[in-house]
Write a protein that holds these residues in place. Structure first.
Motif, PDB file in Angstrom:
ATOM      1  N   ASP A   1      -8.743 121.722   9.413  1.00  0.00           N
ATOM      2  CA  ASP A   1      -9.836 122.133  10.301  1.00  0.00           C
ATOM      3  C   ASP A   1      -9.770 123.621  10.636  1.00  0.00           C
ATOM      4  OD1 ASP A   1     -10.948 119.592  10.354  1.00  0.00           O
ATOM      5  OD2 ASP A   1      -9.977 119.026  12.250  1.00  0.00           O
ATOM      6  N   ASP A   2      -8.553 124.146  10.808  1.00  0.00           N
ATOM      7  CA  ASP A   2      -8.405 125.589  11.043  1.00  0.00           C
ATOM      8  C   ASP A   2      -8.936 126.377   9.854  1.00  0.00           C
ATOM      9  OD1 ASP A   2      -7.072 125.211  13.527  1.00  0.00           O
ATOM     10  OD2 ASP A   2      -5.102 125.199  12.551  1.00  0.00           O
TER      11      ASP A   2
ATOM     12  N   LEU B   1     -15.231 130.278  16.550  1.00  0.00           N
ATOM     13  CA  LEU B   1     -16.405 129.870  15.779  1.00  0.00           C
ATOM     14  C   LEU B   1     -17.487 129.366  16.725  1.00  0.00           C
ATOM     15  CD1 LEU B   1     -17.881 129.439  13.136  1.00  0.00           C
ATOM     16  CD2 LEU B   1     -16.689 127.226  12.915  1.00  0.00           C
ATOM     17  N   ASP B   2     -17.114 128.541  17.699  1.00  0.00           N
ATOM     18  CA  ASP B   2     -18.082 128.059  18.686  1.00  0.00           C
ATOM     19  C   ASP B   2     -18.722 129.226  19.433  1.00  0.00           C
ATOM     20  OD1 ASP B   2     -17.370 125.463  17.939  1.00  0.00           O
ATOM     21  OD2 ASP B   2     -16.095 125.125  19.704  1.00  0.00           O
TER      22      ASP B   2
ATOM     23  N   ARG C   1      -7.006 128.173  18.945  1.00  0.00           N
ATOM     24  CA  ARG C   1      -7.475 127.734  17.628  1.00  0.00           C
ATOM     25  C   ARG C   1      -8.699 128.550  17.209  1.00  0.00           C
ATOM     26  NH1 ARG C   1      -3.104 125.052  16.540  1.00  0.00           N
ATOM     27  NH2 ARG C   1      -3.931 125.072  14.437  1.00  0.00           N
ATOM     28  N   PRO C   2      -8.909 128.717  15.920  1.00  0.00           N
ATOM     29  CA  PRO C   2     -10.068 129.472  15.451  1.00  0.00           C
ATOM     30  C   PRO C   2     -11.406 128.805  15.773  1.00  0.00           C
ATOM     31  CG  PRO C   2      -8.931 128.430  13.609  1.00  0.00           C
ATOM     32  CD  PRO C   2      -8.059 128.251  14.816  1.00  0.00           C
ATOM     33  N   GLN C   3     -11.407 127.480  15.942  1.00  0.00           N
ATOM     34  CA  GLN C   3     -12.654 126.781  16.253  1.00  0.00           C
ATOM     35  C   GLN C   3     -13.282 127.310  17.534  1.00  0.00           C
ATOM     36  OE1 GLN C   3     -14.285 124.380  14.283  1.00  0.00           O
ATOM     37  NE2 GLN C   3     -15.935 124.808  15.730  1.00  0.00           N
ATOM     38  N   THR C   4     -12.472 127.711  18.490  1.00  0.00           N
ATOM     39  CA  THR C   4     -12.987 128.276  19.743  1.00  0.00           C
ATOM     40  C   THR C   4     -13.840 129.508  19.448  1.00  0.00           C
ATOM     41  OG1 THR C   4     -11.047 127.472  20.934  1.00  0.00           O
ATOM     42  CG2 THR C   4     -12.317 129.251  21.980  1.00  0.00           C
TER      43      THR C   4
ATOM     44  N   ALA D   1     -15.633 129.571   7.910  1.00  0.00           N
ATOM     45  CA  ALA D   1     -16.944 129.729   8.542  1.00  0.00           C
ATOM     46  C   ALA D   1     -17.054 131.072   9.261  1.00  0.00           C
ATOM     47  CB  ALA D   1     -17.206 128.574   9.508  1.00  0.00           C
TER      48      ALA D   1
ATOM     49  N   GLU E   1     -21.087 131.166  17.119  1.00  0.00           N
ATOM     50  CA  GLU E   1     -22.327 130.411  16.900  1.00  0.00           C
ATOM     51  C   GLU E   1     -23.235 130.445  18.119  1.00  0.00           C
ATOM     52  OE1 GLU E   1     -20.849 126.642  15.457  1.00  0.00           O
ATOM     53  OE2 GLU E   1     -20.850 127.376  13.381  1.00  0.00           O
TER      54      GLU E   1
ATOM     55  N   LYS F   1     -11.170 125.489   7.667  1.00  0.00           N
ATOM     56  CA  LYS F   1     -12.647 125.401   7.662  1.00  0.00           C
ATOM     57  C   LYS F   1     -13.251 126.361   8.682  1.00  0.00           C
ATOM     58  CE  LYS F   1     -12.764 120.632   6.083  1.00  0.00           C
ATOM     59  NZ  LYS F   1     -12.875 119.233   6.489  1.00  0.00           N
ATOM     60  N   ALA F   2     -12.631 126.437   9.871  1.00  0.00           N
ATOM     61  CA  ALA F   2     -13.141 127.353  10.902  1.00  0.00           C
ATOM     62  C   ALA F   2     -12.983 128.806  10.461  1.00  0.00           C
ATOM     63  CB  ALA F   2     -12.420 127.109  12.231  1.00  0.00           C
TER      64      ALA F   2
END
Length: 158
Positions: A125-126, A90-91, A85-88, A132, A94, A128-129
């Protein structure tokens, strides 16, 4: 920095990653970043079996991946980072990991997703990530295999 490629792919290490991308980019280590897989011996075994001979594999949670990368642990290697997932990413961004470009491969369909291409399905959520990551100046592309044209993921999301 030895990060050669970064990819969102729900299948993680599979034919396209293991054979086409790894060969084309002369990768020496594939890093799968996933907080859940690190505790799943069956999934880790499958990833090991999918990794080409001569290529090292790391399966790490986000925090350890970030720490290892920032400490220069892989500086002498050609690193290909893959996450579901893209959130990984993004984390990781950051936390200070520098990414120039993130390629998006297969993201499977589910009841929560909408399709933006025949192989990329995203949740809110993807999106949004991805937005970002884009706001951080990271280029987001969609390209299944090296021989395909590269598409601008942000244009696909509109």
């Amino acid at each position: 920095m030895s990060i050669i490629a970064v990819r969102v792919d729900g299948r993680l290490v599979h034919g396209q990653v293991a054979n086409l991308w790894t060969t084309k980019l002369n990768i020496s280590r594939i890093m799968v970043v996933d907080n859940d897989i690190v505790n799943n011996d069956i999934e880790k075994s499958g990833l090991k079996l999918s990794t080409p001979a001569g290529v090292k594999l790391s399966v790490l949670p986000v925090e350890k991946a970030v720490n290892n990368i920032l400490a220069g642990k892989y500086d002498s290697q050609r690193l290909f980072i893959v996450a579901r997932r893209p959130q990984t990413f993004l984390d990781m961004a950051e936390d200070g990991v520098p990414f120039d470009t993130i390629n998006v491969g297969n993201m499977s369909q589910s009841d929560e997703t909408r399709s933006i291409s025949h192989s990329i399905n995203v949740t809110d959520d993807d999106v949004k990530a991805f937005e970002a990551l884009n706001a951080k100046g990271i280029k987001l592309t969609a390209q299944m295999v090296p021989s395909d044209n590269t598409n601008d993921l942000m244009k696909m999301l509109k």
